[in-house]
Design an enzyme around this catalytic site. Sequence first.
Site, PDB file in Angstrom:
ATOM      1  N   ASP A 161       0.865  -1.181   0.000  1.00  0.00           N
ATOM      2  CA  ASP A 161       0.000   0.000   0.000  1.00  0.00           C
ATOM      3  C   ASP A 161       0.899   1.227   0.000  1.00  0.00           C
ATOM      4  O   ASP A 161       2.111   1.121   0.234  1.00  0.00           O
ATOM      5  CB  ASP A 161      -0.896  -0.011   1.255  1.00  0.00           C
ATOM      6  CG  ASP A 161      -1.830   1.196   1.314  1.00  0.00           C
ATOM      7  OD1 ASP A 161      -2.369   1.592   0.265  1.00  0.00           O
ATOM      8  OD2 ASP A 161      -2.018   1.767   2.412  1.00  0.00           O
ATOM      9  N   SER A 162       0.309   2.379  -0.216  1.00  0.00           N
ATOM     10  CA  SER A 162       1.083   3.622  -0.138  1.00  0.00           C
ATOM     11  C   SER A 162       1.591   3.873   1.281  1.00  0.00           C
ATOM     12  O   SER A 162       2.485   4.682   1.468  1.00  0.00           O
ATOM     13  CB  SER A 162       0.203   4.796  -0.560  1.00  0.00           C
ATOM     14  OG  SER A 162      -0.881   4.930   0.347  1.00  0.00           O
TER      15      SER A 162
ATOM     16  N   TYR B 282      -0.742   8.530  -2.295  1.00  0.00           N
ATOM     17  CA  TYR B 282      -0.870   8.270  -3.731  1.00  0.00           C
ATOM     18  C   TYR B 282      -2.100   8.998  -4.314  1.00  0.00           C
ATOM     19  O   TYR B 282      -2.155   9.286  -5.498  1.00  0.00           O
ATOM     20  CB  TYR B 282      -1.098   6.776  -3.980  1.00  0.00           C
ATOM     21  CG  TYR B 282       0.116   5.874  -3.911  1.00  0.00           C
ATOM     22  CD1 TYR B 282       1.394   6.355  -3.641  1.00  0.00           C
ATOM     23  CD2 TYR B 282      -0.045   4.500  -4.134  1.00  0.00           C
ATOM     24  CE1 TYR B 282       2.476   5.490  -3.588  1.00  0.00           C
ATOM     25  CE2 TYR B 282       1.039   3.630  -4.094  1.00  0.00           C
ATOM     26  CZ  TYR B 282       2.302   4.128  -3.823  1.00  0.00           C
ATOM     27  OH  TYR B 282       3.368   3.265  -3.778  1.00  0.00           O
ATOM     28  N   GLY B 283      -3.088   9.218  -3.451  1.00  0.00           N
ATOM     29  CA  GLY B 283      -4.426   9.587  -3.923  1.00  0.00           C
ATOM     30  C   GLY B 283      -4.514  10.859  -4.731  1.00  0.00           C
ATOM     31  O   GLY B 283      -5.410  11.032  -5.540  1.00  0.00           O
TER      32      GLY B 283
ATOM     33  N   CYS C 150      -4.345  -1.427  -1.994  1.00  0.00           N
ATOM     34  CA  CYS C 150      -4.497   0.012  -2.206  1.00  0.00           C
ATOM     35  C   CYS C 150      -5.450   0.218  -3.382  1.00  0.00           C
ATOM     36  O   CYS C 150      -5.151  -0.225  -4.500  1.00  0.00           O
ATOM     37  CB  CYS C 150      -3.126   0.607  -2.516  1.00  0.00           C
ATOM     38  SG  CYS C 150      -3.168   2.360  -2.914  1.00  0.00           S
TER      39      CYS C 150
ATOM     40  N   THR D 282      -6.124   2.983  -4.843  1.00  0.00           N
ATOM     41  CA  THR D 282      -5.589   3.963  -5.790  1.00  0.00           C
ATOM     42  C   THR D 282      -4.602   3.297  -6.757  1.00  0.00           C
ATOM     43  O   THR D 282      -4.655   3.528  -7.974  1.00  0.00           O
ATOM     44  CB  THR D 282      -4.888   5.111  -5.019  1.00  0.00           C
ATOM     45  OG1 THR D 282      -5.749   5.545  -3.965  1.00  0.00           O
ATOM     46  CG2 THR D 282      -4.575   6.270  -5.930  1.00  0.00           C
TER      47      THR D 282
ATOM     48  N   CYS E  79     -11.004   3.339   0.554  1.00  0.00           N
ATOM     49  CA  CYS E  79      -9.548   3.528   0.714  1.00  0.00           C
ATOM     50  C   CYS E  79      -9.156   2.729   1.948  1.00  0.00           C
ATOM     51  O   CYS E  79      -9.853   2.790   2.976  1.00  0.00           O
ATOM     52  CB  CYS E  79      -9.234   5.006   0.917  1.00  0.00           C
ATOM     53  SG  CYS E  79      -7.538   5.335   1.484  1.00  0.00           S
ATOM     54  N   THR E  80      -8.069   1.969   1.852  1.00  0.00           N
ATOM     55  CA  THR E  80      -7.730   1.053   2.948  1.00  0.00           C
ATOM     56  C   THR E  80      -7.333   1.786   4.231  1.00  0.00           C
ATOM     57  O   THR E  80      -7.363   1.207   5.308  1.00  0.00           O
ATOM     58  CB  THR E  80      -6.596   0.099   2.525  1.00  0.00           C
ATOM     59  OG1 THR E  80      -5.517   0.865   1.964  1.00  0.00           O
ATOM     60  CG2 THR E  80      -7.082  -0.896   1.499  1.00  0.00           C
ATOM     61  N   HIS E  81      -6.967   3.056   4.125  1.00  0.00           N
ATOM     62  CA  HIS E  81      -6.638   3.813   5.340  1.00  0.00           C
ATOM     63  C   HIS E  81      -7.880   4.105   6.197  1.00  0.00           C
ATOM     64  O   HIS E  81      -7.767   4.287   7.411  1.00  0.00           O
ATOM     65  CB  HIS E  81      -6.013   5.164   4.974  1.00  0.00           C
ATOM     66  CG  HIS E  81      -4.556   5.097   4.634  1.00  0.00           C
ATOM     67  ND1 HIS E  81      -4.092   4.572   3.453  1.00  0.00           N
ATOM     68  CD2 HIS E  81      -3.454   5.503   5.326  1.00  0.00           C
ATOM     69  CE1 HIS E  81      -2.765   4.675   3.425  1.00  0.00           C
ATOM     70  NE2 HIS E  81      -2.359   5.223   4.545  1.00  0.00           N
TER      71      HIS E  81
HETATM   72  N1  DGL Z   1      -4.692   3.401   0.979  1.00  0.00           N
HETATM   73  C1  DGL Z   1      -4.778   3.828  -0.356  1.00  0.00           C
HETATM   74  C2  DGL Z   1      -6.080   3.409  -1.041  1.00  0.00           C
HETATM   75  O1  DGL Z   1      -6.679   2.424  -0.672  1.00  0.00           O
HETATM   76  C3  DGL Z   1      -4.364   5.208  -0.767  1.00  0.00           C
HETATM   77  C4  DGL Z   1      -4.074   6.268   0.221  1.00  0.00           C
HETATM   78  C5  DGL Z   1      -3.214   7.355  -0.387  1.00  0.00           C
HETATM   79  O2  DGL Z   1      -2.015   7.141  -0.442  1.00  0.00           O
HETATM   80  O3  DGL Z   1      -3.759   8.370  -0.846  1.00  0.00           O
HETATM   81  O4  DGL Z   1      -6.507   4.029  -1.984  1.00  0.00           O
END
Ligand code: DGL
Length: 293
Positions: free
Chosen positions: A13-14, A45-46, A77, A79, A200-202
């Site tokens: 993931d990012s 990354y988003g 991720c 993204t 988003c996984t975060h």
């Molecule tokens: N966790 C990532 C996702 O599921 C991206 C978060 C990011 O880096 O913007 O999209």
Amino acid sequence: MTSPNSQPIGVFDSGVGGLSVLRALRAELPHERFVYLADSAHAPYGERGDAYVGARTHAITRHLLEQHGIKALVVACNTATAAAIHEVRSRYPALPLVGLEPAIKPALAATQTGRVGVIGTRGTLTSAKFGKLLASLQGSTEFVVQPCDGLAHAIERSVDRPVPASPEGTETWALCERYIEAMGAFGTAAGQMDTLVLGCTHYIFAERDLRALVGPEVRFIETGEAVARQTRRLLEGAGLLAGPQAQTPEVQLFTTGGLPQLQSAAQRWLELPAASCQTVAIPSPATEPSGTA
Ligand code: DGL
């Protein structure tokens, strides 16, 4: 010779968000070894664009294959999946590969009011891949789609701080409040959104903030468990599952960014010791365009 079945599964993931997926993977596949890569030096990354995210995805995939001999890859991720999974698939056709996308199909089945909220990064929610998915499900359900600029980054930055007694007053809270309010009314009454897709996984790590804002009755939909089941199916199909006696299950975690953040997140969310975390440098390819497959 080491059997391919005993090789680890790569997960990336990012940043720390993909640990939510790793948690589900470990529960579903307790005999497997995992190598987790948080590309925190290059997060978020988003808001970066496909070329950048594609180049990072290729560099990390190659690193995991060459340095760890991974037998399968989970792109944890949304993204990176939206920006680059088709290219990874065509470059490594023999590699079992699982990506993530916002779980709007399960949301469609879950909603009673016919109104569903979807939150994710700008990269995911403006991608052609997501646009196609959404278009394929247009019908009586209305999807309220909200890109949440800055939210993954705020979650990433908060992981090595103590958990506050109340979520209010943090950067994560302020962003959640702004985006949830912009989406409209949540609840189970007619015309309200009764389901929220965490695209988003975060975002699962901001569950407490989101729950306080949308109320107790709204259903959250995330993808970790479905992805873990899909990974099992893929490994089974390829004859690559690790057997119960194959090895001591082991998780190695790497970050291209700050070690304390990864250590703190790994301890808090997966109960893994700080010693399981290390730093690594993975340069982006200087000359290779991200679009080549
Ligand atoms: N966790 C990532 C996702 O599921 C991206 C978060 C990011 O880096 O913007 O999209």
